[in-house]
Every structure is written in C-alpha cells, then in structure tokens.
Design a protein around this motif. Sequence first.
Motif, PDB file in Angstrom:
ATOM      1  N   PHE A 136       0.816   9.965   1.941  1.00 20.04           N
ATOM      2  CA  PHE A 136      -0.008  10.229   3.107  1.00 20.04           C
ATOM      3  C   PHE A 136       0.394   9.275   4.220  1.00 20.04           C
ATOM      4  N   HIS A 137       0.350   9.769   5.450  1.00 13.94           N
ATOM      5  CA  HIS A 137       0.473   8.887   6.600  1.00 13.94           C
ATOM      6  C   HIS A 137      -0.953   8.518   6.977  1.00 13.94           C
ATOM      7  N   TYR A 138      -1.218   7.220   7.078  1.00 11.01           N
ATOM      8  CA  TYR A 138      -2.544   6.705   7.374  1.00 11.01           C
ATOM      9  C   TYR A 138      -2.498   5.997   8.719  1.00 11.01           C
ATOM     10  N   SER A 139      -3.517   6.217   9.539  1.00 13.07           N
ATOM     11  CA  SER A 139      -3.618   5.454  10.783  1.00 13.07           C
ATOM     12  C   SER A 139      -5.080   5.197  11.117  1.00 13.07           C
ATOM     13  N   SER A 140      -5.300   4.039  11.710  1.00 11.72           N
ATOM     14  CA  SER A 140      -6.616   3.645  12.194  1.00 11.72           C
ATOM     15  C   SER A 140      -6.383   2.667  13.336  1.00 11.72           C
ATOM     16  N   ARG A 141      -6.878   3.010  14.485  1.00 12.65           N
ATOM     17  CA  ARG A 141      -6.620   2.230  15.693  1.00 12.65           C
ATOM     18  C   ARG A 141      -5.117   2.053  15.847  1.00 12.65           C
ATOM     19  N   SER A 142      -4.613   0.831  15.909  1.00 14.76           N
ATOM     20  CA  SER A 142      -3.179   0.622  16.128  1.00 14.76           C
ATOM     21  C   SER A 142      -2.399   0.431  14.825  1.00 14.76           C
ATOM     22  N   PHE A 143      -3.076   0.489  13.668  1.00 17.73           N
ATOM     23  CA  PHE A 143      -2.409   0.282  12.387  1.00 17.73           C
ATOM     24  C   PHE A 143      -1.975   1.623  11.789  1.00 17.73           C
ATOM     25  N   GLU A 144      -0.742   1.672  11.295  1.00  9.83           N
ATOM     26  CA  GLU A 144      -0.217   2.867  10.623  1.00  9.83           C
ATOM     27  C   GLU A 144       0.549   2.439   9.380  1.00  9.83           C
ATOM     28  N   SER A 145       0.485   3.285   8.333  1.00  9.19           N
ATOM     29  CA  SER A 145       1.215   2.983   7.106  1.00  9.19           C
ATOM     30  C   SER A 145       1.275   4.231   6.232  1.00  9.19           C
ATOM     31  N   PRO A 146       2.337   4.359   5.439  1.00  8.53           N
ATOM     32  CA  PRO A 146       2.292   5.366   4.384  1.00  8.53           C
ATOM     33  C   PRO A 146       1.416   4.848   3.250  1.00  8.53           C
ATOM     34  N   ILE A 147       0.804   5.756   2.508  1.00 11.47           N
ATOM     35  CA  ILE A 147       0.071   5.424   1.291  1.00 11.47           C
ATOM     36  C   ILE A 147       0.565   6.369   0.214  1.00 11.47           C
ATOM     37  N   ILE A 148       1.064   5.826  -0.889  1.00 14.68           N
ATOM     38  CA  ILE A 148       1.620   6.642  -1.975  1.00 14.68           C
ATOM     39  C   ILE A 148       0.607   6.654  -3.113  1.00 14.68           C
ATOM     40  N   VAL A 149       0.262   7.871  -3.566  1.00 18.59           N
ATOM     41  CA  VAL A 149      -0.730   8.023  -4.622  1.00 18.59           C
ATOM     42  C   VAL A 149      -0.138   8.807  -5.791  1.00 18.59           C
ATOM     43  N   ASP A 150      -0.739   8.629  -6.973  1.00 13.42           N
ATOM     44  CA  ASP A 150      -0.307   9.381  -8.148  1.00 13.42           C
ATOM     45  C   ASP A 150      -0.920  10.783  -8.121  1.00 13.42           C
ATOM     46  N   LYS A 151      -0.657  11.573  -9.148  1.00 11.26           N
ATOM     47  CA  LYS A 151      -1.143  12.957  -9.193  1.00 11.26           C
ATOM     48  C   LYS A 151      -2.662  13.042  -9.230  1.00 11.26           C
ATOM     49  N   ASN A 152      -3.332  11.932  -9.607  1.00 10.84           N
ATOM     50  CA  ASN A 152      -4.795  11.897  -9.638  1.00 10.84           C
ATOM     51  C   ASN A 152      -5.405  11.350  -8.354  1.00 10.84           C
ATOM     52  N   GLY A 153      -4.563  11.048  -7.369  1.00  9.66           N
ATOM     53  CA  GLY A 153      -5.056  10.588  -6.075  1.00  9.66           C
ATOM     54  C   GLY A 153      -5.322   9.094  -5.985  1.00  9.66           C
ATOM     55  N   PHE A 154      -4.839   8.308  -6.952  1.00  7.71           N
ATOM     56  CA  PHE A 154      -5.066   6.865  -6.927  1.00  7.71           C
ATOM     57  C   PHE A 154      -3.845   6.153  -6.365  1.00  7.71           C
ATOM     58  N   VAL A 155      -4.091   5.168  -5.529  1.00 13.09           N
ATOM     59  CA  VAL A 155      -3.025   4.479  -4.812  1.00 13.09           C
ATOM     60  C   VAL A 155      -2.078   3.783  -5.785  1.00 13.09           C
ATOM     61  N   ILE A 156      -0.798   4.107  -5.633  1.00 14.01           N
ATOM     62  CA  ILE A 156       0.278   3.430  -6.363  1.00 14.01           C
ATOM     63  C   ILE A 156       0.822   2.303  -5.491  1.00 14.01           C
ATOM     64  N   GLU A 157       1.032   2.641  -4.219  1.00 12.50           N
ATOM     65  CA  GLU A 157       1.567   1.648  -3.301  1.00 12.50           C
ATOM     66  C   GLU A 157       1.060   1.886  -1.891  1.00 12.50           C
ATOM     67  N   TYR A 158       0.661   0.791  -1.296  1.00 16.05           N
ATOM     68  CA  TYR A 158       0.278   0.727   0.103  1.00 16.05           C
ATOM     69  C   TYR A 158       1.240  -0.313   0.657  1.00 16.05           C
ATOM     70  N   PRO A 159       2.437   0.132   1.129  1.00 19.11           N
ATOM     71  CA  PRO A 159       3.544  -0.785   1.400  1.00 19.11           C
ATOM     72  C   PRO A 159       3.138  -2.046   2.169  1.00 19.11           C
ATOM     73  N   GLU A 160       3.635  -3.175   1.667  1.00 17.42           N
ATOM     74  CA  GLU A 160       3.414  -4.508   2.198  1.00 17.42           C
ATOM     75  C   GLU A 160       1.978  -5.010   2.037  1.00 17.42           C
ATOM     76  N   LEU A 161       1.075  -4.173   1.460  1.00 15.08           N
ATOM     77  CA  LEU A 161      -0.301  -4.611   1.262  1.00 15.08           C
ATOM     78  C   LEU A 161      -0.677  -4.670  -0.213  1.00 15.08           C
TER      79      LEU A 161
END
Length: 184
Positions: A154-179
Amino acid sequence: MSKQVMFWEKQETSGTEYLELTYVDHTLRAESTVLFIEEGVPQKVTYRVKFDPNWVVKDLYIKNHTLDKTLSLSSKEGGCWFDNNGVEIHSLRGAIDIDISCTPFTNSLPINRLTWRSGKPEVLQMVYVSANDLSFKKVKQVYTLIHDEETRTFHYSSRSFESPIIVDKNGFVIEYPELFKRKS
C-alpha cells in the motif's frame, strides 16, 4: 479461541513490539507491549484494543508507563468516540480507525476492514494517538493498494509523510520501510 503472536523491531531507533491477537466469541482483541527510545528516553507503552468481527474499533486502552499516564476511548456506530466517563469527543466524530504512533499494527485496521481495488485511494479519518504523551486528534490518511500478489503493498500518506507499507496475505504489516520490520 485462536491466538496469533506478532513481533516487530523498530528500525528508526531502538525498540520492539510484542503483540497477541485473539479471536474469541466474534470479538478480536489485541494486547501489546512496545519498548522504544524516544529522544534518548526509554519508553514502555502497553495497549489493548477490542474490535468487532469487521475490524471496527470498539475500545482502546493505552498506557505510557514512563509517564504513568493512561488513555481510554470507546467508539459507537458511525464514528462517535467517548472518553472513559462516557462523554462524547466531538472532535473525533467520523473517524473509524485508530493509529497509534509507536506501532505498525494499527495500520492493519483499515487494511483488514475495507475491500481494496488496485490503484483506488481510500481517504480515511483516523484517531491518531501519540504514544509519547497520549494526546490524540483526528487526522486524514490515504491508503492506496499498489501491488496485490502473495504480499500486498500500500502507498500510505498523511500530511507531508509518505511511505509504502507491505502486508502479508492476512493484512498484517511485514514492513514499514525505515520504521518497522516484523520478525514473526
């Protein structure tokens, strides 16, 4: 009853999260302990979230042990939020999901609650809770499914922050790059 355990490492600074997600009697419950360092100060935050079967938040309890401060919120139909005395918090009206600053888990809430179509952005009103001081406010966040195969991105954005969020097949975050990065 079924239970799933997840563990994330904080990438930006030192920290970890241990979360137990249980499914009991058509209710989902998340209980978590988050340990991290914020501006050189060790922090311990615990939280509990109760959801209905559609991933709609019903109750949130969060404690910052470092400050010895707690926050308790509950939600009713249509995005009405109440404090622990039952008083409605009008500034949060319309928000369905929560976003707790110290965890990637809460990003999974709208991901699991909504039906996604690739390339179609979903604009969401969220109750954003700062784990540092337990302040909260309603914020706009945008999620867009950009990749949907074995994992979803998913591409995520809020105000000036943007990041990809990678989730598994169940929708749970695998990686939120650099976070955050999930270890189990």
